[in-house]
Design a protein around this motif. Structure first.
Motif, PDB file in Angstrom:
ATOM      1  N   ARG A  98       0.879  -1.176   0.000  1.00  0.00           N
ATOM      2  CA  ARG A  98       0.000   0.000   0.000  1.00  0.00           C
ATOM      3  C   ARG A  98       0.915   1.224   0.000  1.00  0.00           C
ATOM      4  NH1 ARG A  98      -5.324  -0.901  -0.595  1.00  0.00           N
ATOM      5  NH2 ARG A  98      -5.342  -2.277   1.219  1.00  0.00           N
ATOM      6  N   ILE A  99       1.118   1.802  -1.161  1.00  0.00           N
ATOM      7  CA  ILE A  99       1.971   2.988  -1.271  1.00  0.00           C
ATOM      8  C   ILE A  99       1.079   4.156  -1.660  1.00  0.00           C
ATOM      9  CG2 ILE A  99       3.956   4.026  -2.414  1.00  0.00           C
ATOM     10  CD1 ILE A  99       4.838   1.079  -3.066  1.00  0.00           C
ATOM     11  N   TYR A 100       0.817   5.025  -0.687  1.00  0.00           N
ATOM     12  CA  TYR A 100      -0.051   6.179  -0.948  1.00  0.00           C
ATOM     13  C   TYR A 100       0.575   7.012  -2.061  1.00  0.00           C
ATOM     14  CZ  TYR A 100      -2.784  10.380  -0.124  1.00  0.00           C
ATOM     15  OH  TYR A 100      -3.604  11.456  -0.285  1.00  0.00           O
ATOM     16  N   SER A 101      -0.182   7.241  -3.131  1.00  0.00           N
ATOM     17  CA  SER A 101       0.431   7.802  -4.329  1.00  0.00           C
ATOM     18  C   SER A 101      -0.411   8.873  -5.007  1.00  0.00           C
ATOM     19  CB  SER A 101       0.698   6.665  -5.333  1.00  0.00           C
ATOM     20  OG  SER A 101       1.247   7.177  -6.524  1.00  0.00           O
ATOM     21  N   ASN A 102       0.104  10.112  -4.979  1.00  0.00           N
ATOM     22  CA  ASN A 102      -0.489  11.172  -5.794  1.00  0.00           C
ATOM     23  C   ASN A 102      -0.315  10.851  -7.268  1.00  0.00           C
ATOM     24  OD1 ASN A 102      -1.333  12.864  -3.660  1.00  0.00           O
ATOM     25  ND2 ASN A 102       0.715  13.735  -3.462  1.00  0.00           N
ATOM     26  N   ALA A 103       0.849  10.300  -7.612  1.00  0.00           N
ATOM     27  CA  ALA A 103       1.129   9.951  -9.010  1.00  0.00           C
ATOM     28  C   ALA A 103       0.108   8.943  -9.529  1.00  0.00           C
ATOM     29  CB  ALA A 103       2.548   9.388  -9.127  1.00  0.00           C
ATOM     30  N   GLY A 104      -0.336   8.036  -8.657  1.00  0.00           N
ATOM     31  CA  GLY A 104      -1.333   7.048  -9.054  1.00  0.00           C
ATOM     32  C   GLY A 104      -2.650   7.695  -9.437  1.00  0.00           C
TER      33      GLY A 104
END
Length: 270
Positions: A98-104
């Protein structure tokens, strides 16, 4: 609601808040409700809702490829695509962390724009903002963080989350259910959480500690907070949602102020 007046004691120049029940009635509000505030990451639930409308309209499938190789729309919504926090760089295989990602979320916006041929901000306006009467809300920029809105508008969105009109309730239930259960990860501002549970665009409280909601918030509570000092939570067990917007960036003040505020709101609702 007397508890909402607690925002007067927050160390912020301006704050506004409201509580809306599951039937759409506003239980109370405080502060400048029509003032527009930058939402930061509270933009993400709005963006996710637009993607779910696109799913129901048949424009996208949740399990179609999107983002890095092996990733899907579902992975991007649930922060499990493997993309880094703020850059389009793969740091893990999809579905493993679980990598919190704005880029995602930016990749999600680009994907929806490509498949619908409608700029993401415009799709959001047509699919979510206009039908809900959210005329003071706009997104010019990143679907991860560039939304601007008011407490009045987000009250309408909080009502929609509790009694959906734009989506099938089963779709909303899926969005509030843990996607890829058991994955650990960092909750920005609160450190490592095991597990760090998320649905599709919404963070799920479960047993997280520390957390930005209250000690009395039910494990089913879902929502989002933003680095601009904003939050929206829905507690299905309490049958209510709360929105709070400020003009001071998230920091130690919020970590200290928000949980007792939420506990006071929930106590007054009971």
């Amino acid at each position: 609601m007397q508890s909402l007046a607690m925002i007067e004691n927050w160390p912020v120049p301006v704050a506004a808040a409201a509580v809306v029940r599951a039937d759409g009635t506003v239980s109370g509000s405080h502060g400048p409700l029509s003032r527009r505030f930058p939402l930061a990451s509270v933009t993400k639930p709005l963006a996710a809702y637009a993607v779910l409308v696109a799913y129901e309209e048949g424009a996208v499938e949740l399990d179609e490829p999107a983002g890095p190789e092996g990733s899907t729309v579902r992975h991007l919504l649930a922060h499990t695509s493997g993309l880094a926090y703020d850059e389009y760089r793969v740091t893990a295989p999809p579905g493993t962390r679980r990598i919190y990602s704005n880029a995602g979320f930016e990749a999600l916006g680009e994907h929806l724009t490509k498949v619908t041929d409608i700029p993401f901000g415009e799709y959001l306006r047509q699919a979510v903002l206009e039908p809900l009467g959210m005329t003071s809300t706009s997104l010019d920029g990143s679907p991860a963080r560039d939304g601007v809105s008011t407490v009045d508008d987000l009250t309408a969105f909080a009502a929609e989350l509790q009694a959906p009109r734009l989506l099938d309730p089963r779709t909303v239930l899926a969005a509030m259910t843990v996607s890829h259960p058991g994955l650990a990860g960092i909750l920005p501002g609160y450190g490592q959480q095991k597990p760090n549970d998320w649905g599709l665009g919404f963070e799920i409280r479960d047993g997280k500690s520390p957390h930005w909601t209250g000690g009395s918030s039910s494990p089913r509570t879902f929502g989002h907070f933003g680095q601009s000092g904003t939050f929206l939570w829905v507690d299905p067990d309490a049958g209510a949602a709360c929105v709070a917007l400020t003009d001071r960036d998230f920091g130690p003040w919020a970590i200290e102020a928000w949980p007792p505020f939420t506990d006071a709101v929930l106590a007054e609702l009971r």
